[in-house]
Design a protein around this motif. Structure first.
Motif, PDB file in Angstrom:
ATOM      1  N   PRO A 154       0.644  -1.109  -0.248  1.00  0.00           N
ATOM      2  CA  PRO A 154       0.064   0.001  -0.081  1.00  0.00           C
ATOM      3  C   PRO A 154       0.699   1.232   0.056  1.00  0.00           C
ATOM      4  O   PRO A 154       1.959   1.377   0.799  1.00  0.00           O
ATOM      5  CB  PRO A 154      -0.822  -0.225   1.366  1.00  0.00           C
ATOM      6  CG  PRO A 154       0.150  -1.029   2.242  1.00  0.00           C
ATOM      7  CD  PRO A 154       0.850  -1.818   1.304  1.00  0.00           C
ATOM      8  N   PHE A 155       0.558   2.230  -0.794  1.00  0.00           N
ATOM      9  CA  PHE A 155       1.311   3.463  -0.966  1.00  0.00           C
ATOM     10  C   PHE A 155       0.725   4.428  -0.399  1.00  0.00           C
ATOM     11  O   PHE A 155      -0.030   5.210  -0.924  1.00  0.00           O
ATOM     12  CB  PHE A 155       1.492   3.767  -2.448  1.00  0.00           C
ATOM     13  CG  PHE A 155       2.363   2.756  -3.238  1.00  0.00           C
ATOM     14  CD1 PHE A 155       3.658   2.336  -3.056  1.00  0.00           C
ATOM     15  CD2 PHE A 155       1.990   1.983  -4.357  1.00  0.00           C
ATOM     16  CE1 PHE A 155       4.411   1.204  -3.774  1.00  0.00           C
ATOM     17  CE2 PHE A 155       2.555   1.175  -5.199  1.00  0.00           C
ATOM     18  CZ  PHE A 155       3.789   0.830  -4.625  1.00  0.00           C
ATOM     19  N   ARG A 156       0.998   4.720   1.047  1.00  0.00           N
ATOM     20  CA  ARG A 156       0.433   5.818   1.682  1.00  0.00           C
ATOM     21  C   ARG A 156       1.079   6.879   1.801  1.00  0.00           C
ATOM     22  O   ARG A 156       0.688   8.070   1.850  1.00  0.00           O
ATOM     23  CB  ARG A 156       0.126   5.223   3.188  1.00  0.00           C
ATOM     24  CG  ARG A 156      -1.232   4.064   3.081  1.00  0.00           C
ATOM     25  CD  ARG A 156      -1.201   3.842   4.724  1.00  0.00           C
ATOM     26  NE  ARG A 156      -0.974   2.494   4.344  1.00  0.00           N
ATOM     27  CZ  ARG A 156      -0.513   1.658   5.364  1.00  0.00           C
ATOM     28  NH1 ARG A 156      -0.324   1.747   6.619  1.00  0.00           N
ATOM     29  NH2 ARG A 156      -0.367   0.264   5.024  1.00  0.00           N
ATOM     30  N   THR A 157       2.495   6.646   1.762  1.00  0.00           N
ATOM     31  CA  THR A 157       3.679   7.891   1.921  1.00  0.00           C
ATOM     32  C   THR A 157       4.675   8.000   0.621  1.00  0.00           C
ATOM     33  O   THR A 157       4.818   6.881   0.060  1.00  0.00           O
ATOM     34  CB  THR A 157       4.301   8.033   3.345  1.00  0.00           C
ATOM     35  OG1 THR A 157       5.143   6.780   3.180  1.00  0.00           O
ATOM     36  CG2 THR A 157       3.530   7.877   4.298  1.00  0.00           C
ATOM     37  N   GLU A 198       7.154   5.147   1.130  1.00  0.00           N
ATOM     38  CA  GLU A 198       6.818   3.830   0.823  1.00  0.00           C
ATOM     39  C   GLU A 198       6.849   3.388  -0.798  1.00  0.00           C
ATOM     40  O   GLU A 198       7.330   2.437  -1.304  1.00  0.00           O
ATOM     41  CB  GLU A 198       5.355   3.512   1.147  1.00  0.00           C
ATOM     42  CG  GLU A 198       5.256   3.414   2.582  1.00  0.00           C
ATOM     43  CD  GLU A 198       3.872   3.135   2.958  1.00  0.00           C
ATOM     44  OE1 GLU A 198       2.930   3.304   2.484  1.00  0.00           O
ATOM     45  OE2 GLU A 198       3.686   2.747   4.501  1.00  0.00           O
TER      46      GLU A 198
END
Length: 144
Positions: free
Chosen positions: A45-48, A51
């Motif tokens: 999951p690309f939250r930031t 990442e």
């Protein structure tokens, strides 16, 4: 003077059968390694932004590792002694690290599943096939 290098995936007919078998085992282990990476990594999951950078870096490192592994097997097929030495070193490193994981984590560990153990056993056999006198003689005869 420019040196040309052919991409040789499998050794020719004049290659000893033991070397041909070892190369086939290394290609099979490469395929298993590739499939395990593709299905094991998944999509994070690309939250930031960190990442995203980490995922791209991991993808780049794994791609470089796979390219180097394939190149080494191709050079092994061409009879390059340095590729034989690299393959033997990496096989020994694989055996040592997996034995460590096996004794530290036991069979229930994710790394020590049956596919991984069969792959390690196969690469061990391939390494031993490269150490036979007939294989060693063939590699030494290929030195220019």
């Amino acid at each position: 003077m420019r040196a040309e290098s052919k991409l040789i995936f499998f050794p020719g007919n004049n290659t000893p059968n033991l070397v041909r078998a070892a190369v086939a085992i290394y290609w099979a282990a490469f395929s298993v390694f590739f499939v395990r990476i593709v299905f094991g990594v998944g999509v994070p999951p690309f939250r930031t932004p960190q990442e995203v950078v980490a995922a791209v870096t991991l993808f780049g490192l794994l791609s470089a590792l796979l390219i180097c592994y394939a190149f080494t097997i191709m050079r092994l097929s061409a009879g390059k002694i340095w590729a034989r030495n690299v393959a033997l070193f990496l096989t020994a490193l694989l055996i040592i690290t997996n034995l460590h994981h096996l004794f530290a984590d036991g069979l229930s560990s994710e790394q020590n599943n049956i596919v991984g153990l069969i792959s390690i056993a196969a690469e061990t056999v391939a390494g031993l096939l490269l150490l036979t006198s007939k294989s060693t003689g063939w590699f030494k005869s290929k030195i220019h």
